[in-house]
Write a protein that holds these residues in place. Structure first.
Motif, PDB file in Angstrom:
ATOM      1  N   LEU A 146       1.676 -18.164  11.967  1.00 17.49           N
ATOM      2  CA  LEU A 146       1.344 -17.787  10.596  1.00 17.49           C
ATOM      3  C   LEU A 146       2.497 -17.007   9.994  1.00 17.49           C
ATOM      4  N   ASP A 147       2.379 -16.743   8.684  1.00 17.80           N
ATOM      5  CA  ASP A 147       3.371 -15.935   7.990  1.00 17.80           C
ATOM      6  C   ASP A 147       2.851 -14.492   7.965  1.00 17.80           C
ATOM      7  N   PRO A 148       3.431 -13.597   8.781  1.00 16.02           N
ATOM      8  CA  PRO A 148       2.856 -12.257   8.900  1.00 16.02           C
ATOM      9  C   PRO A 148       2.949 -11.444   7.602  1.00 16.02           C
ATOM     10  N   GLY A 149       4.000 -11.686   6.811  1.00 15.38           N
ATOM     11  CA  GLY A 149       4.119 -10.974   5.530  1.00 15.38           C
ATOM     12  C   GLY A 149       2.993 -11.377   4.583  1.00 15.38           C
ATOM     13  N   ALA A 150       2.702 -12.699   4.538  1.00 18.11           N
ATOM     14  CA  ALA A 150       1.625 -13.183   3.663  1.00 18.11           C
ATOM     15  C   ALA A 150       0.266 -12.679   4.147  1.00 18.11           C
ATOM     16  N   LEU A 151       0.107 -12.585   5.472  1.00 15.13           N
ATOM     17  CA  LEU A 151      -1.149 -12.055   6.013  1.00 15.13           C
ATOM     18  C   LEU A 151      -1.350 -10.607   5.563  1.00 15.13           C
ATOM     19  N   CYS A 152      -0.276  -9.801   5.678  1.00 18.13           N
ATOM     20  CA  CYS A 152      -0.376  -8.393   5.254  1.00 18.13           C
ATOM     21  C   CYS A 152      -0.663  -8.308   3.761  1.00 18.13           C
ATOM     22  N   ALA A 153       0.009  -9.162   2.974  1.00 18.04           N
ATOM     23  CA  ALA A 153      -0.213  -9.133   1.520  1.00 18.04           C
ATOM     24  C   ALA A 153      -1.677  -9.455   1.206  1.00 18.04           C
ATOM     25  N   GLY A 154      -2.242 -10.432   1.930  1.00 19.53           N
ATOM     26  CA  GLY A 154      -3.644 -10.808   1.699  1.00 19.53           C
ATOM     27  C   GLY A 154      -4.594  -9.676   2.060  1.00 19.53           C
ATOM     28  N   LEU A 155      -4.318  -9.003   3.179  1.00 15.39           N
ATOM     29  CA  LEU A 155      -5.178  -7.870   3.570  1.00 15.39           C
ATOM     30  C   LEU A 155      -5.048  -6.741   2.559  1.00 15.39           C
ATOM     31  N   ALA A 156      -3.793  -6.499   2.120  1.00 16.61           N
ATOM     32  CA  ALA A 156      -3.538  -5.399   1.176  1.00 16.61           C
ATOM     33  C   ALA A 156      -4.235  -5.659  -0.156  1.00 16.61           C
ATOM     34  N   GLU A 157      -4.236  -6.932  -0.573  1.00 14.85           N
ATOM     35  CA  GLU A 157      -4.885  -7.259  -1.844  1.00 14.85           C
ATOM     36  C   GLU A 157      -6.367  -6.849  -1.800  1.00 14.85           C
ATOM     37  N   ARG A 158      -6.982  -7.083  -0.637  1.00 15.08           N
ATOM     38  CA  ARG A 158      -8.392  -6.744  -0.531  1.00 15.08           C
ATOM     39  C   ARG A 158      -8.617  -5.241  -0.391  1.00 15.08           C
ATOM     40  N   LEU A 159      -7.633  -4.529   0.179  1.00 11.14           N
ATOM     41  CA  LEU A 159      -7.783  -3.066   0.293  1.00 11.14           C
ATOM     42  C   LEU A 159      -7.470  -2.377  -1.044  1.00 11.14           C
ATOM     43  N   GLY A 160      -6.684  -3.052  -1.901  1.00  3.87           N
ATOM     44  CA  GLY A 160      -6.421  -2.597  -3.274  1.00  3.87           C
ATOM     45  C   GLY A 160      -5.911  -1.170  -3.351  1.00  3.87           C
ATOM     46  N   GLN A 161      -6.621  -0.367  -4.147  1.00  2.00           N
ATOM     47  CA  GLN A 161      -6.176   1.003  -4.452  1.00  2.00           C
ATOM     48  C   GLN A 161      -6.226   1.929  -3.232  1.00  2.00           C
ATOM     49  N   ARG A 162      -6.740   1.431  -2.124  1.00  2.00           N
ATOM     50  CA  ARG A 162      -6.831   2.301  -0.947  1.00  2.00           C
ATOM     51  C   ARG A 162      -5.471   2.521  -0.287  1.00  2.00           C
ATOM     52  N   ILE A 163      -4.441   1.783  -0.735  1.00  2.00           N
ATOM     53  CA  ILE A 163      -3.125   1.903  -0.081  1.00  2.00           C
ATOM     54  C   ILE A 163      -2.196   2.743  -0.948  1.00  2.00           C
ATOM     55  N   ILE A 164      -1.575   3.745  -0.327  1.00  2.00           N
ATOM     56  CA  ILE A 164      -0.593   4.574  -1.033  1.00  2.00           C
ATOM     57  C   ILE A 164       0.770   4.264  -0.424  1.00  2.00           C
ATOM     58  N   GLU A 165       1.635   3.609  -1.193  1.00  2.00           N
ATOM     59  CA  GLU A 165       2.978   3.258  -0.690  1.00  2.00           C
ATOM     60  C   GLU A 165       3.980   4.361  -1.038  1.00  2.00           C
ATOM     61  N   ARG A 166       5.173   4.263  -0.431  1.00  2.00           N
ATOM     62  CA  ARG A 166       6.276   5.225  -0.651  1.00  2.00           C
ATOM     63  C   ARG A 166       5.793   6.661  -0.427  1.00  2.00           C
ATOM     64  N   CYS A 167       5.042   6.854   0.618  1.00  2.00           N
ATOM     65  CA  CYS A 167       4.498   8.180   0.919  1.00  2.00           C
ATOM     66  C   CYS A 167       4.579   8.350   2.442  1.00  2.00           C
ATOM     67  N   ALA A 168       5.455   9.226   2.901  1.00  2.00           N
ATOM     68  CA  ALA A 168       5.675   9.361   4.348  1.00  2.00           C
ATOM     69  C   ALA A 168       4.887  10.530   4.909  1.00  2.00           C
ATOM     70  N   VAL A 169       4.253  10.300   6.029  1.00  2.00           N
ATOM     71  CA  VAL A 169       3.553  11.383   6.729  1.00  2.00           C
ATOM     72  C   VAL A 169       4.568  12.143   7.579  1.00  2.00           C
ATOM     73  N   LEU A 170       4.524  13.471   7.460  1.00  2.00           N
ATOM     74  CA  LEU A 170       5.466  14.311   8.226  1.00  2.00           C
ATOM     75  C   LEU A 170       4.808  14.901   9.457  1.00  2.00           C
TER      76      LEU A 170
END
Ligand SMILES: Cc1cc2nc3c(=O)[nH]c(=O)nc-3n(C[C@H](O)[C@H](O)[C@H](O)COP(=O)(O)OP(=O)(O)OC[C@H]3O[C@@H](n4cnc5c(N)ncnc54)[C@H](O)[C@@H]3O)c2cc1C
Length: 442
Positions: A146-170
């Motif tokens: 499979l295409d792992p990038g497309a799989l992640c994009a599909g999962l992310a689409e369903r998680l929607g606003q629950r994902i915060i990008e460009r935010c690193a945990v210290l």
């Protein structure tokens, strides 16, 4: 809070949300992970020499438990992709572990025996149908790529606003009644549980990074008019991984290999290693590469990923790491196990993956890794001091001297696999803080 939006983090968040757990994902870079997007995307329970590796270190029952768990993980991901209708070029295919040299053949035969004993429905084939001379292969039907990038994009689409990008945990701190997650904008997130799905463990109370070897591999994608339909990985000294793909609407193959320890490239430059993969692809009938890339993963000392409580006594901090270059195939095990554990459901496979299995981790590989870490942390700096050679910058994780990699333009830690950009910012952990570099940029 799930830390990391690679496949492990996104699948775990998906499962938690399915179970009604209020979940957010915090990601240093973007969706699709660092290693997930560079993987060759095979979804298989066969996994090269996995079963003979496990039986070298553990009893046959451990390999059997692994076989059951990983087949369930592969089936679970297949079902999830179908249920969520994710368009990720999911293509059923047989997987093969093959050999072209007598040493490779011996390893393949041992793998066939170990996988059979573990209960995996493998067969032996004399001709695995590659357009080069081969000596035989272990075959497992009904796997997929499979295409792992497309799989992640599909999962992310369903998680929607629950994902915060460009935010690193210290930092992650577990208290009796909560977990506090410090992020790089200066704020602290409070949660009931934290899941560390960052490949290199950014919070590591059980020293998992010291119980793994950080490995890099190279990959090329080459146009091919009629690529082999199966998936392949060889157990020869020069291991090669092959699968068909479609790149920009063109029929192609992906070839990967040339693995080495992160930060220790040996006698060949990155360009030479990609050229060797290109030559191999051309022997299989492909044209010159359209894409070249590298990817990294952690290889645990006993051949089994670390999935579970981050350390004995931790009840709110969970971790999944040490996927040994097979995390696309085993991320679903992590998602299911961590969801079960957070919901306090017992699982028969939890003990096998428990990061607290210190005694099982004590192997020859662990001793070699420890010696390598001592060399890069203590011995080389002393040698440099004696010869008045300037020592390279020190990794902000555990202080190893990092090496500069010309092909990727990154600083790489040979001890635990942290990687930093030219300006010292973190590319991937376990480090969370930037390198302290001299003023003049490279
Ligand atoms: C060359 C190669 C080929 C491979 N091919 C296959 C294959 O065919 N099949 C297979 O099953 N497996 C394969 N693998 C292995 C597989 O790709 C990995 O095991 C898997 O992708 C790991 O996923 P992950 O989500 O744990 O890590 P990643 O995809 O690396 O995701 C971790 C995420 O955590 C984020 N993160 C890190 N630190 C922080 C922080 N401090 N704060 C916030 N976010 C952070 C990162 O930015 C990243 O997005 C391959 C590996 C390699 C090296």
């Amino acid at each position: 809070v799930v830390v990391g939006a690679g496949l492990t983090g996104l699948l775990t968040a998906t499962r938690l949300v399915e179970e009604g757990v209020d979940t957010i994902v915090v990601e240093r870079h973007g969706i699709g992970g660092v290693t997930t997007r560079g993987s060759t995307g095979k979804l298989t329970a066969l996994q090269g020499g996995r079963y003979s590796t496990i039986t070298q270190h553990r009893d046959p029952a451990a390999a059997a438990t692994y076989a059951t768990a990983t087949q369930r993980g592969v089936d679970g991901l297949r079902s999830l992709i179908g249920a969520l209708r994710i368009n990720c070029a999911f293509t059923p295919a047989a997987d093969h572990t093959f050999a072209v040299t007598p040493d490779g053949l011996t390893r393949c035969q041992a793998e066939f025996d170990a996988a059979t004993e573990a209960g995996l429905p493998v067969t032996w084939v004399d001709d695995p149908r590659l357009p080069i001379p081969t000596l035989g292969a272990v075959r497992l039907d009904d796997q997929a790529h499979l295409d792992p990038g497309a799989l992640c994009a599909g999962l992310a689409e369903r998680l929607g606003q629950r994902i915060i990008e460009r935010c690193a945990v210290l930092d992650v701190t577990e208290h009796v009644d909560r977990v506090e997650i410090a992020v790089d904008d200066g704020t602290t997130i409070t949660a009931n549980h934290a899941v560390i799905a960052t490949l290199g463990p950014i919070h590591d109370p059980a020293f998992l990074s010291t119980r793994c070897s950080p490995k890099r591999s190279y990959a090329v994608a080459c146009p091919h008019p009629d690529p082999p339909v199966g998936m392949y990985i060889s157990l020869d000294d020069d291991a090669r991984s092959v699968r068909p793909a479609t790149i920009r609407d063109q029929s192609a193959i992906i070839v990967a290999g040339e693995g080495h320890t992160v930060g220790e490239p040996g006698d060949h430059s990155g360009a030479e290693r990609w050229d060797r993969l290109d030559a191999y692809a051309q022997a299989l009938g492909a044209g010159p590469s359209l894409h070249r890339w590298v990817a990294h993963d952690l290889v645990p000392s006993d051949g089994i990923p670390f999935i579970g409580s981050a350390a004995p006594g931790r009840e709110r901090t969970w971790i999944a790491t040490g996927f040994q270059k097979w995390g696309v195939s085993t991320a679903m095990i992590a998602a299911d196990l961590l969801t079960d554990q957070i919901l306090e459901t017992t699982s028969p496979t939890a003990a096998l993956f428990d990061p607290g299995r210190i005694a099982d981790s004590v192997t020859v590989e662990l001793a070699k890794d420890a010696a390598r870490a001592v060399r890069h942390t203590v011995i080389e700096p002393i040698k440099d001091a004696l010869t008045r050679t300037p020592t390279g910058p020190r990794c902000t994780h555990l202080g190893c001297v990092v090496a500069y990699d010309e092909s990727e333009r990154t600083w790489e830690c040979p001890c635990h696999g942290s990687r930093f950009a030219t300006d010292g910012t973190v590319v991937n952990g376990p480090a969370t803080r930037p390198l302290d570099l001299p003023d003049t940029p490279r």
